[in-house]
Design an enzyme around this catalytic site. Structure first.
Site, mmCIF file in Angstrom:
data_model
loop_
_atom_site.group_PDB
_atom_site.id
_atom_site.type_symbol
_atom_site.label_atom_id
_atom_site.label_comp_id
_atom_site.label_asym_id
_atom_site.label_seq_id
_atom_site.Cartn_x
_atom_site.Cartn_y
_atom_site.Cartn_z
ATOM 1 N NE ARG A 90 21.190 10.693 3.694
ATOM 2 C CZ ARG A 90 22.465 10.405 3.864
ATOM 3 N NH1 ARG A 90 22.914 9.187 3.515
ATOM 4 N NH2 ARG A 90 23.298 11.306 4.342
ATOM 5 C CB SER A 104 8.922 12.898 9.074
ATOM 6 O OG SER A 104 10.150 12.329 9.484
ATOM 7 N N PRO A 105 10.512 15.397 6.763
ATOM 8 C CG PRO A 105 11.501 17.505 6.645
ATOM 9 C CD PRO A 105 10.504 16.704 7.431
ATOM 10 C CG PHE A 140 -1.909 1.113 1.231
ATOM 11 C CD1 PHE A 140 -3.007 1.080 0.385
ATOM 12 C CD2 PHE A 140 -1.752 2.198 2.074
ATOM 13 C CE1 PHE A 140 -3.930 2.115 0.377
ATOM 14 C CE2 PHE A 140 -2.667 3.233 2.085
ATOM 15 C CZ PHE A 140 -3.760 3.194 1.234
ATOM 16 C CG PHE A 141 2.175 3.305 2.994
ATOM 17 C CD1 PHE A 141 1.561 4.448 2.530
ATOM 18 C CD2 PHE A 141 1.715 2.732 4.170
ATOM 19 C CE1 PHE A 141 0.500 5.018 3.225
ATOM 20 C CE2 PHE A 141 0.662 3.291 4.870
ATOM 21 C CZ PHE A 141 0.048 4.439 4.402
ATOM 22 C CD GLU A 185 -11.207 10.878 3.997
ATOM 23 O OE1 GLU A 185 -11.732 10.384 5.013
ATOM 24 O OE2 GLU A 185 -10.678 10.197 3.101
ATOM 25 C CD GLU A 204 1.696 11.931 5.400
ATOM 26 O OE1 GLU A 204 0.513 11.560 5.424
ATOM 27 O OE2 GLU A 204 2.481 11.803 6.368
ATOM 28 C CD GLU A 242 -12.213 5.444 7.365
ATOM 29 O OE1 GLU A 242 -11.293 6.107 6.862
ATOM 30 O OE2 GLU A 242 -13.412 5.775 7.275
ATOM 31 C CD GLU A 268 -11.823 3.995 2.707
ATOM 32 O OE1 GLU A 268 -11.266 4.675 3.599
ATOM 33 O OE2 GLU A 268 -12.129 4.434 1.601
#
Length: 375
Positions: A216, A299-300, A193-194, A278, A305, A331, A329
Site C-alpha cells: 500500500r 481520505s484515510p 513538499f509532500f 491563519e 492528513e 497566496e 507564499e
C-alpha cells in the site's frame, strides 16, 4: 576509523541511534570538551551551529570507531545545510584526541542565543528524532539538499505522528493491539513538499488470522487545521475563495474554491494556534472563542492528513472581507462575509464543495442557536 565530536542535536542518543541505524546500547560515546569554540542556536532554526570563540569551551560527546558506513550516514544526515567536516583536538577522560566535527561553511546561518541541549531536548528532541526516520529513508540515493529544502515539512509530519499517539475511542471499531500489524518493508519513492511512502505488510483479519502480504502507498502531508469565523450577533460567516490545483488537476469546470480558513500545523504549534494565525494572514480577522467541530481523516484510504476543524467567534463588521493572503507564499485570497442562510444555500447548490467547510457549517447549523443565545 574516525572519531566524531558532537556538540548539538546528535548528543541526543535516541536521535543518533536513528541516524546510524544502531541501538542506543551499541553507541560507543565518551564525554569530550572542545576549546576555543562556542555553540549557539542557528537563528530561526531548531538546531545549533558552532563557531570559533577564543577562550570558550564546548561540552559534547565523541563517537568512537566511526567506520565508512557510519560516516556515510552521518554525512548524509548533516548534508544540505552547508556544513563541512573539520579536524579538531578534543579533551577526553583519556587525554587529548584527534576528532572530526561538523561546522558551517558558507551556510548563511546566523548565530542566535547560546545553545542549551536540555532546552532543545524538551522542545525538539522527540519530534527531531522521529523526523530523522523520514530523512534517512532517502539514504543513500536522495540528494541531501532535498531533505534540507523540505525539512520543515518533515518536522511537521513528525509532530503529527506524536499527536496521533493520543488515545481515541474504539467502542464499535476493532481496537488496534500490539502485534496486529507486521511491516516487512518501507520506502519513500517520492519526496518534495509532500511525500509518498510505500509499505509491504500484513495485518490481523477480523477472524483472527493474518491477511496475505499487501503493498500500500500513502500520500504524506502534515496535519491541518481549519476555522470558520462566525459572528453570532450578525448571524454571518466568513468564507475565503482561492484557486486550487485539486479541481484544476481533476478537470473541474470551476477551479476557484470556497473554503474555511485553513493552514498546515507548524512543528511546535497547536492546531488552535494555527487557526488563529491563519485567520489573520488569510483574512485579517481575529477570532475569539474557538469551538471544536471535529477531528478527522478526509481520505484515510490514501492520505495521512488529519484535519482539526473549528468555528471561531469573530466580529464580522462591514470592513471585513476583501483581498488577503501572504504574497511570500503565493497566496491570492478573497474573503466573503455572508449570512448563515446564504452559506447553507451554497452548500445545497454545490457551489461549496469543500469538505471541512461543509462539516463546519453543518456543525454550526446544530449549534447556532446556542452560540447566538450565549453571544
Amino acid at each position: 576509523m574516525d572519531r566524531m565530536f558532537f556538540y548539538g542535536t546528535l548528543c541526543h542518543r535516541p536521535l543518533l541511534s536513528r541516524v546510524l541505524g544502531r541501538s542506543e546500547a551499541a553507541l560507543d560515546l565518551t564525554p569530550a570538551r572542545l576549546g576555543d569554540y562556542a555553540v549557539h542556536w542557528a537563528e530561526g532554526e531548531s538546531f545549533p551551529l558552532i563557531r570559533a570563540v577564543p577562550g570558550a569551551v564546548v561540552e559534547g560527546l565523541c563517537l568512537e570507531g566511526v567506520d565508512a558506513q557510519a560516516r556515510a550516514r552521518l554525512d548524509y544526515y548533516e548534508g544540505g545545510y552547508g556544513f563541512g567536516v573539520s579536524e579538531v583536538t578534543v579533551e577526553t577522560p583519556g587525554g587529548l584526541r584527534a576528532a572530526r566535527v561538523y561546522r558551517p561553511e558558507g551556510s548563511g546561518l546566523r548565530p542566535g542565543v547560546a545553545w542549551n541541549l536540555a532546552d532543545w531536548q524538551a522542545r525538539w528532541g522527540e519530534v527531531t528524532t522521529l523526523a530523522a526516520e523520514e530523512v534517512m529513508l532517502g539514504f543513500p540515493g536522495r540528494d541531501p539538499a532535498v531533505n534540507a529544502r523540505r525539512y520543515r515539512m518533515i518536522l511537521a509530519r513528525a509532530a503529527a505522528r506524536i499527536r496521533a499517539r493520543a488515545m481515541s475511542p474504539a467502542t464499535l471499531r476493532r481496537p488496534t493491539r500490539p502485534g496486529d500489524i507486521e511491516e516487512f518493508a518501507r520506502s519513500q519513492p517520492y519526496a518534495n513538499f509532500f511525500a509518498v511512502e510505500e509499505y509491504d505488510f500484513r495485518h490481523r483479519r477480523f477472524d483472527g488470522e493474518w491477511s496475505p502480504p499487501v503493498n500500500r502507498a500513502a500520500f504524506f502531508t502534515s496535519d491541518a487545521a481549519t476555522v470558520l469565523p462566525y459572528d453570532p450577533a450578525r448571524d454571518a460567516v466568513l468564507l475565503i475563495e482561492q484557486f486550487r490545483v485539486g479541481p484544476y488537476g481533476r478537470g473541474d469546470s470551476e477551479c476557484w474554491s470556497l473554503e474555511a480558513i485553513a493552514g498546515l500545523v507548524d512543528p511546535g504549534e497547536t492546531p488552535e494556534a494555527t487557526v488563529r494565525r491563519e485567520a489573520v494572514e488569510e483574512a485579517g480577522v481575529t477570532v475569539g472563542r474557538l469551538h471544536p467541530v471535529y477531528g478527522y481523516y478526509p481520505s484515510p484510504g490514501a492520505k495521512t492528513e488529519f484535519i482539526y476543524s473549528y468555528v471561531g467567534e469573530a466580529d464580522l463588521h462591514d470592513g471585513v472581507g476583501g483581498l488577503g493572503g501572504l504574497a511570500a507564499e503565493g497566496e491570492d485570497i478573497r474573503a466573503h462575509v455572508v449570512g448563515f442562510d446564504r452559506a447553507m444555500d451554497l452548500v445545497e447548490t454545490g457551489e461549496i464543495g469543500n469538505a471541512p467547510l461543509i462539516l463546519s457549517l453543518l456543525w454550526l447549523a446544530r449549534n447556532r442557536e446556542r452560540l447566538r443565545a450565549s453571544g
